[in-house]
Write a protein that holds these residues in place. Structure first.
Motif, PDB file in Angstrom:
ATOM      1  N   SER A 142       0.862  -1.065   0.288  1.00 56.31           N
ATOM      2  CA  SER A 142       0.032  -0.147   0.075  1.00 56.31           C
ATOM      3  C   SER A 142       0.656   1.358   0.000  1.00 56.31           C
ATOM      4  CB  SER A 142      -0.726   0.207   1.173  1.00 56.31           C
ATOM      5  OG  SER A 142      -1.247   1.724   1.531  1.00 56.31           O
ATOM      6  N   ARG A 152     -13.066   3.731  -7.353  1.00 56.96           N
ATOM      7  CA  ARG A 152     -12.512   3.592  -5.888  1.00 56.96           C
ATOM      8  C   ARG A 152     -11.496   2.886  -6.683  1.00 56.96           C
ATOM      9  NH1 ARG A 152     -17.795   4.029  -5.378  1.00 56.96           N
ATOM     10  NH2 ARG A 152     -18.608   5.137  -5.198  1.00 56.96           N
ATOM     11  N   TYR A 153     -10.018   3.142  -5.542  1.00 56.90           N
ATOM     12  CA  TYR A 153      -8.684   2.182  -6.197  1.00 56.90           C
ATOM     13  C   TYR A 153      -8.264   1.993  -4.502  1.00 56.90           C
ATOM     14  CZ  TYR A 153      -6.892   6.482  -7.860  1.00 56.90           C
ATOM     15  OH  TYR A 153      -5.404   7.500  -7.498  1.00 56.90           O
ATOM     16  N   ASP A 154      -7.222   0.839  -4.747  1.00 60.35           N
ATOM     17  CA  ASP A 154      -6.175   0.802  -3.491  1.00 60.35           C
ATOM     18  C   ASP A 154      -4.934   1.524  -4.185  1.00 60.35           C
ATOM     19  OD1 ASP A 154      -5.736   0.594  -0.902  1.00 60.35           O
ATOM     20  OD2 ASP A 154      -6.647  -1.418  -1.161  1.00 60.35           O
ATOM     21  N   SER A 174      -8.645  12.502  -2.625  1.00 54.32           N
ATOM     22  CA  SER A 174      -8.221  10.931  -1.651  1.00 54.32           C
ATOM     23  C   SER A 174      -9.047  11.239  -0.821  1.00 54.32           C
ATOM     24  CB  SER A 174      -6.785  11.576  -0.792  1.00 54.32           C
ATOM     25  OG  SER A 174      -6.716  11.386   0.711  1.00 54.32           O
ATOM     26  N   ASP A 187      -7.202   8.208  -3.543  1.00 54.08           N
ATOM     27  CA  ASP A 187      -7.878   6.599  -4.066  1.00 54.08           C
ATOM     28  C   ASP A 187      -9.098   7.040  -4.308  1.00 54.08           C
ATOM     29  OD1 ASP A 187      -9.049   7.919  -1.973  1.00 54.08           O
ATOM     30  OD2 ASP A 187      -8.815   6.203  -0.105  1.00 54.08           O
ATOM     31  N   ARG A 195      -0.698   4.501   0.480  1.00 55.90           N
ATOM     32  CA  ARG A 195      -1.825   4.951   0.781  1.00 55.90           C
ATOM     33  C   ARG A 195      -1.050   6.466   1.925  1.00 55.90           C
ATOM     34  NH1 ARG A 195      -7.050   5.001   0.991  1.00 55.90           N
ATOM     35  NH2 ARG A 195      -7.193   2.566  -0.126  1.00 55.90           N
TER      36      ARG A 195
END
Ligand SMILES: Cc1cc2nc3c(=O)[nH]c(=O)nc-3n(C[C@H](O)[C@H](O)[C@H](O)COP(=O)(O)OP(=O)(O)OC[C@H]3O[C@@H](n4cnc5c(N)ncnc54)[C@H](O)[C@@H]3O)c2cc1C
Length: 511
Positions: A235, A322-324, A289, A243, A237
């Motif tokens: 990840s 939406r995504y990671d 985000s 995201d 993030r």
């Protein structure tokens, strides 16, 4: 099941990644039997309209003509990206903008351009002094003339295109010219061999599809690498917070509106908005985000942008993707390689995703294992190489945010906080105060983003190295490069056609 030589390849997924991989493999390995299976029930992502100049080489390798591509895919020429408002904010007299052009600085790697710039003309944007592309973009000029050969350039360029039309063209070419077998069916199970390899994919209507090598191009579903093999995402993030994205296609107010020859990326309080000009519409999208902005806020920011840029009031509602943000811990496991969104996705800034698809497909073509026995070695090298590449993409994308002076939200303040920077960027930025980013800062000859790209973004974002006045001889060398850029700009700006008029001409003559 593979025993000796590798004969059969099955590509799962018919988005841009699947068809690019199938096309390149079929063009470069005509002895392979290649099947591509895609589901009618799972739509392609349908975005991904900005590319890198490597796409010219990829299309040539696949055997596509540039004029067919231009005629079929709503193509425009992209000479780089323009970043509005990333330093302080886009609006008002204080609004900032800079370019990341595709042309390398004239004299890059030979002359000490950066110190000469600081010593002689520091108020001038660095990119403007070292490349004529900025003036071409500002003047709306095409990067080539009518008579420039296919794929040839006066100024370096990539493309913008309609992702859906691009997929159709690649499919037609791969099936009709390159002999790829196309199966439209949904894969609902993965069958394993005793050694843990994939033996076959079970489809709803075509039974079991077996192969020696499986390429997972199933998009964000990551049907093989993620769902079957369980390879987790690294990840990102905490480094790159975005995201979600809200893309929308908007018509021009009038058909003869100027056609931008760069991607325009405009920062807003909690993300940024891309704007890609195609001949008959714009592709616009808000990236944000979800930890910092609600979908309503993102939609409001997008509407403000669309109004400000003259989009007609009648326009479709945006959808939300939406995504990671992250990339796989391994891309190649046993007899399965993940390419495209299945291998990871960070965000659309700088169009790195398709560039990584092209690099992965080229690497696969170049090192295609002759047999199962050599596959694990090839896989391990592939994994090392692409882990390196993803990490460098992340460094480079973060650079766009890390140097911001924006203070209008927690989003930008968090980006400025060095604890959110990748370690390598934390190490390199102090060094780049003393000298310019150089080839030896990077490990590959074919870096996705070379030292020149770092220079454009660093100096565009207001980063200034310490002035160490160069010798008279070095100044003279650099000045000769600046003079050459000025000469090129004086020649190219009046000598090259307007971007829209060249595209119109190419569309008419190709029809
Ligand atoms: C908002 C956004 C903007 C982007 N902008 C850019 C950009 O400007 N430049 C850039 O380079 N990249 C960009 N990208 C990335 C780019 O869109 C992708 O890299 C590219 O489209 C490739 O997608 P793909 O082929 O991997 O996946 P997809 O297009 O999602 O295709 C997946 C395929 O897998 C098939 N499939 C899935 N499951 C099954 C199943 N069970 N059985 C059979 N078939 C199945 C589907 O039918 C489909 O054909 C962007 C991405 C996003 C999200």
């Amino acid at each position: 099941m593979l025993s000796e030589r590798l004969h059969t390849v099955l590509v799962l997924g018919g988005g841009s990644a699947g068809w690019l991989v199938a096309g390149l493999l079929a063009a470069e390995h005509p002895d392979l039997q290649i099947t591509l299976v895609e589901s009618d029930d799972v739509p392609v992502i349908g975005v991904g309209e900005g590319t890198w100049p490597s796409m010219r080489d990829t299309l040539q390798r696949i055997g596509l003509s540039e004029s067919d591509f231009i005629r079929r895919c709503q193509v425009s020429f992209k000479q780089g990206s323009r970043f509005d408002g990333w330093m302080r904010g886009a609006g008002g007299a204080d609004g900032d903008r800079y370019y990341h052009p595709f042309m390398l600085p004239v004299g890059h790697g030979d002359a000490d351009l950066v110190q000469a710039w600081l010593a002689t003309d520091p108020a001038r944007p660095f990119a403007d002094l070292v490349s004529p592309s900025v003036q071409l973009c500002e003047a709306g000029r095409a990067p080539k003339q009518v008579q420039t050969p296919e794929f040839g350039a006066v100024a370096n360029y990539a493309y913008h295109f309609d992702a859906g039309l691009f997929g159709q063209l690649l499919r037609e070419h791969a099936v009709q010219r390159l002999g790829v077998r196309h199966v439209v069916d949904h894969v609902d199970a993965v069958l394993s061999a005793d050694n843990g390899d994939i033996a076959a994919l079970r489809t709803r209507g075509h039974g079991e599809l077996s192969a020696d090598l499986f390429i997972d191009c199933s998009g964000l579903a990551a049907r093989l690498i993620g769902q079957h093999f369980g390879v987790p995402l690294n990840s990102e993030r905490e480094v790159l917070f975005n995201d979600a994205a809200m893309p929308v296609q908007v018509p021009y107010a009038t058909p003869d509106q100027p056609l931008a020859t760069c991607t325009i990326a405009t920062a807003w309080a909690k993300g940024w908005i891309w704007d890609i000009g195609l001949p008959s519409r714009r592709g616009v999208g808000c990236v944000f985000s979800r930890a910092h902005a609600s979908e309503d806020e993102a939609q409001a920011a997008l509407q403000v942008y669309l109004e400000a840029t003259g989009a007609p009031r009648e326009r479709p509602a945006p959808r939300v993707i939406r995504y990671d943000p992250g990339y796989r811990q391994q891309f190649w496991v046993r007899n399965c390689v993940a390419i495209g969104l299945s291998s990871g996705f960070i965000e659309p800034l700088e169009a790195s995703a398709l560039a990584l698809v092209e690099l992965s497909a080229q690497r696969l073509c170049a090192e295609l294992p002759m047999s199962r026995a050599s596959m694990d070695t090839v896989a391990s090298r592939f994994n090392d190489d692409f882990s390196y590449r993803w990490a460098r993409v992340i460094d480079f994308l973060k650079l766009h945010y890390a140097l911001t002076q924006r203070d209008d939200s927690d989003y930008w303040r968090a980006h400025r906080d060095p604890s959110t920077w990748p370690g390598r960027l934390r190490e390199l930025l102090p060094m780049w105060r003393l000298r310019a980013p150089a080839r030896h800062d990077f490990g590959r000859i074919d870096e996705v983003f070379p030292a020149a790209s770092y220079q454009y973004v660093l100096y565009g974002m207001g980063f200034r190295p310490v002035l160490q006045p160069p010798s008279a001889a070095k100044l003279q060398d650099a000045q000769a490069c600046f003079d050459e850029v000025a000469r090129q700009a004086r020649r190219f700006v009046p000598g090259l056609p307007g971007h829209r008029s060249l595209i119109d001409h190419l569309l008419k003559t190709a029809a």
